[in-house]
Design a protein around this motif. Structure first.
Motif, PDB file in Angstrom:
ATOM      1  N   LEU A   1      47.000  67.094  19.637  1.00 27.56           N
ATOM      2  CA  LEU A   1      48.233  66.618  20.271  1.00 27.56           C
ATOM      3  C   LEU A   1      49.463  67.068  19.484  1.00 27.56           C
ATOM      4  CD1 LEU A   1      47.353  62.985  21.432  1.00 27.56           C
ATOM      5  CD2 LEU A   1      47.663  65.021  22.840  1.00 27.56           C
ATOM      6  N   ALA A   2      49.377  67.002  18.158  1.00 34.10           N
ATOM      7  CA  ALA A   2      50.505  67.451  17.341  1.00 34.10           C
ATOM      8  C   ALA A   2      50.781  68.936  17.560  1.00 34.10           C
ATOM      9  CB  ALA A   2      50.222  67.167  15.862  1.00 34.10           C
ATOM     10  N   LEU A   3      49.706  69.722  17.643  1.00 32.75           N
ATOM     11  CA  LEU A   3      49.860  71.154  17.897  1.00 32.75           C
ATOM     12  C   LEU A   3      50.462  71.398  19.279  1.00 32.75           C
ATOM     13  CD1 LEU A   3      49.380  74.123  17.158  1.00 32.75           C
ATOM     14  CD2 LEU A   3      47.033  73.873  18.002  1.00 32.75           C
ATOM     15  N   ALA A   4      50.010  70.643  20.273  1.00 39.99           N
ATOM     16  CA  ALA A   4      50.535  70.802  21.624  1.00 39.99           C
ATOM     17  C   ALA A   4      52.022  70.472  21.682  1.00 39.99           C
ATOM     18  CB  ALA A   4      49.761  69.915  22.595  1.00 39.99           C
ATOM     19  N   ILE A   5      52.433  69.433  20.970  1.00 37.71           N
ATOM     20  CA  ILE A   5      53.855  69.068  20.928  1.00 37.71           C
ATOM     21  C   ILE A   5      54.675  70.188  20.314  1.00 37.71           C
ATOM     22  CG2 ILE A   5      55.511  67.479  19.848  1.00 37.71           C
ATOM     23  CD1 ILE A   5      53.297  65.310  20.095  1.00 37.71           C
ATOM     24  N   THR A   6      54.175  70.731  19.201  1.00 33.73           N
ATOM     25  CA  THR A   6      54.880  71.838  18.550  1.00 33.73           C
ATOM     26  C   THR A   6      54.955  73.058  19.457  1.00 33.73           C
ATOM     27  OG1 THR A   6      54.087  71.069  16.398  1.00 33.73           O
ATOM     28  CG2 THR A   6      54.919  73.310  16.501  1.00 33.73           C
ATOM     29  N   ASN A   7      53.840  73.345  20.152  1.00 35.00           N
ATOM     30  CA  ASN A   7      53.819  74.505  21.043  1.00 35.00           C
ATOM     31  C   ASN A   7      54.844  74.371  22.165  1.00 35.00           C
ATOM     32  OD1 ASN A   7      51.733  75.473  19.508  1.00 35.00           O
ATOM     33  ND2 ASN A   7      50.124  75.017  20.987  1.00 35.00           N
ATOM     34  N   GLU A   8      54.897  73.186  22.776  1.00 29.67           N
ATOM     35  CA  GLU A   8      55.836  72.984  23.883  1.00 29.67           C
ATOM     36  C   GLU A   8      57.280  73.125  23.405  1.00 29.67           C
ATOM     37  OE1 GLU A   8      55.259  72.831  26.938  1.00 29.67           O
ATOM     38  OE2 GLU A   8      53.142  72.331  27.121  1.00 29.67           O
ATOM     39  N   GLU A   9      57.556  72.602  22.211  1.00 32.71           N
ATOM     40  CA  GLU A   9      58.915  72.715  21.674  1.00 32.71           C
ATOM     41  C   GLU A   9      59.260  74.179  21.388  1.00 32.71           C
ATOM     42  OE1 GLU A   9      61.668  70.925  18.028  1.00 32.71           O
ATOM     43  OE2 GLU A   9      59.567  70.344  18.230  1.00 32.71           O
ATOM     44  N   GLU A  10      58.303  74.906  20.818  1.00 27.46           N
ATOM     45  CA  GLU A  10      58.548  76.311  20.495  1.00 27.46           C
ATOM     46  C   GLU A  10      58.723  77.139  21.766  1.00 27.46           C
ATOM     47  OE1 GLU A  10      56.459  80.003  18.018  1.00 27.46           O
ATOM     48  OE2 GLU A  10      55.526  78.016  18.062  1.00 27.46           O
ATOM     49  N   ASP A  11      57.876  76.912  22.770  1.00 25.47           N
ATOM     50  CA  ASP A  11      57.997  77.666  24.017  1.00 25.47           C
ATOM     51  C   ASP A  11      59.323  77.368  24.708  1.00 25.47           C
ATOM     52  OD1 ASP A  11      55.540  78.688  23.500  1.00 25.47           O
ATOM     53  OD2 ASP A  11      54.470  77.634  25.096  1.00 25.47           O
ATOM     54  N   GLY A  12      59.737  76.108  24.665  1.00 24.76           N
ATOM     55  CA  GLY A  12      61.022  75.761  25.261  1.00 24.76           C
ATOM     56  C   GLY A  12      62.166  76.489  24.586  1.00 24.76           C
ATOM     57  N   ARG A  13      62.111  76.590  23.271  1.00 18.90           N
ATOM     58  CA  ARG A  13      63.170  77.309  22.549  1.00 18.90           C
ATOM     59  C   ARG A  13      63.163  78.794  22.891  1.00 18.90           C
ATOM     60  NH1 ARG A  13      63.268  74.692  16.416  1.00 18.90           N
ATOM     61  NH2 ARG A  13      64.007  72.614  17.044  1.00 18.90           N
ATOM     62  N   ILE A  14      61.962  79.355  23.049  1.00 20.27           N
ATOM     63  CA  ILE A  14      61.891  80.772  23.424  1.00 20.27           C
ATOM     64  C   ILE A  14      62.505  80.986  24.803  1.00 20.27           C
ATOM     65  CG2 ILE A  14      60.310  82.656  24.001  1.00 20.27           C
ATOM     66  CD1 ILE A  14      58.462  81.637  21.808  1.00 20.27           C
ATOM     67  N   TYR A  15      62.206  80.096  25.751  1.00 13.81           N
ATOM     68  CA  TYR A  15      62.803  80.218  27.085  1.00 13.81           C
ATOM     69  C   TYR A  15      64.322  80.075  27.013  1.00 13.81           C
ATOM     70  CZ  TYR A  15      58.139  79.870  29.126  1.00 13.81           C
ATOM     71  OH  TYR A  15      56.842  80.107  29.481  1.00 13.81           O
ATOM     72  N   GLN A  16      64.807  79.188  26.150  1.00 13.64           N
ATOM     73  CA  GLN A  16      66.249  79.050  25.979  1.00 13.64           C
ATOM     74  C   GLN A  16      66.853  80.328  25.395  1.00 13.64           C
ATOM     75  OE1 GLN A  16      66.563  75.553  23.533  1.00 13.64           O
ATOM     76  NE2 GLN A  16      66.414  74.134  25.251  1.00 13.64           N
TER      77      GLN A  16
END
Length: 323
Positions: free
Chosen positions: A13-28
């Motif tokens: 779950l911690a990894l998934a949270i980090t992944n979603e945050e990182e992907d969101g920043r890449i899209y931004q």
């Protein structure tokens, strides 16, 4: 480094949270990069970043319910076999098509991650959320299509594709073509003058090599220093300089390599010269084709301008070398 199969549910779950945050920043970052030239596509990536933020909120809510407030730091690079994202600073200056393809790859990887994580989850609530997120990532293609219809109607997408094609031509094709023309044509006279003056293949090769490399350095620097691309929209001067310099060197080296044939071979000089002239013909036709393909020059006009001009330069070199 941890193996994916050894991760606990808390770590997943911690990894998934980090992944979603990182992907969101890449899209931004994609949205910010595209905003000046492709505002509609930029809005699409903003919407996708917001979708990732929603996924992160759901994951973090479940995490706090199961494991409390402390969130361990675990990232993709901490897990063996996990595909790594490029740093955001490496995603700058990507073409529109490359950015679209990168986004598709990101969604596919996210879907695979959630499916694998769900298979190993023992907690029912965790497994259910991971399965739902896997399905959501799989539906992102339809989401992108829906948002694309709203934010990227056919006429807007066509206009953005035309802008991307123009940027590709200005950044890569035009400097590369200028370099190829200079390297193929301008070096003909000194190379064939040296060839017919010395009739020694090795000496000719050295002259040709020096002409090709020198012209490549000169053209590359000239292109890079002539325009920073900010006002003209021609893109990075470094990229344009490399494209121009490399193509200049390649154009000059093409008809230099045959002179590596030893002069001591029977008719070695004439064999090398014949091959070099044949390579020149191929180079000139290639230049004419590129001008027709990318520069909207009528093909017969391009052939006449390039082939006739190159032939005159070739004959000039032979004439002076034979004098």
């Amino acid at each position: 480094m941890l193996a994916f199969a050894d991760l606990s549910e808390q770590q997943i779950l911690a990894l998934a949270i980090t992944n979603e945050e990182e992907d969101g920043r890449i899209y931004q970052a994609f949205a910010r990069q595209l905003e000046p030239d492709y505002p509609a596509s930029a809005r699409l990536f903003v919407a996708m970043a917001e979708e990732e933020a929603g996924h992160r909120s759901r994951l973090y809510g479940l995490y706090r319910e199961k494991f409390g407030e402390f969130l361990p730091l675990i990232r993709r690079q901490d897990v063996r076999g996990f595909l790594k994202r490029k740093p955001v600073w490496l995603t700058t200056n990507l073409s529109l098509d490359t950015i679209r393809a990168e986004a598709e790859a990101m969604e596919a990887e996210a879907q695979t991650f959630y499916r694998r994580a769900a298979e190993g989850a023992r907690d029912v609530g965790v497994r259910q959320l991971l399965v739902e997120l896997a399905e959501a990532e799989g539906q992102h293609e339809s989401l992108a299509q829906r948002l694309g219809k709203e934010l990227l109607p056919e006429d807007v997408r066509s206009a953005e594709d035309a802008t991307a094609h123009q940027r590709f031509v200005l950044t890569y094709v035009q400097p590369g073509l200028a370099g190829l023309m200079d390297g193929s044509v301008s070096t003909l006279a000194p190379v064939f003058a040296a060839a017919f003056a010395t009739q020694d293949n090795w000496s000719t090769f050295l002259v040709a090599l020096a002409a090709a490399v020198g012209a490549g350095i000169s053209m590359g620097l000239t292109e890079a220093l002539s325009d920073d691309g900010k006002l003209s929209g021609r893109g990075s001067p470094v990229v344009r300089g490399w494209a121009c310099g490399l193509m200049t060197a390649i154009g000059g080296l093409g008809h230099a390599l045959p002179y590596l044939i030893p002069t001591t071979w029977p008719n070695g000089f004439w064999i090398a010269t014949g091959i070099a002239i044949a390579i020149v013909a191929v180079e000139l036709w290639a230049i004419a084709w590129i001008r027709w393909k990318y520069m909207d020059t009528p093909f017969l006009k391009a052939v006449f301008q390039i082939v006739v001009g190159g032939t005159l330069v070739l004959l000039t070199g032979i004439l002076f070398g034979s004098a």
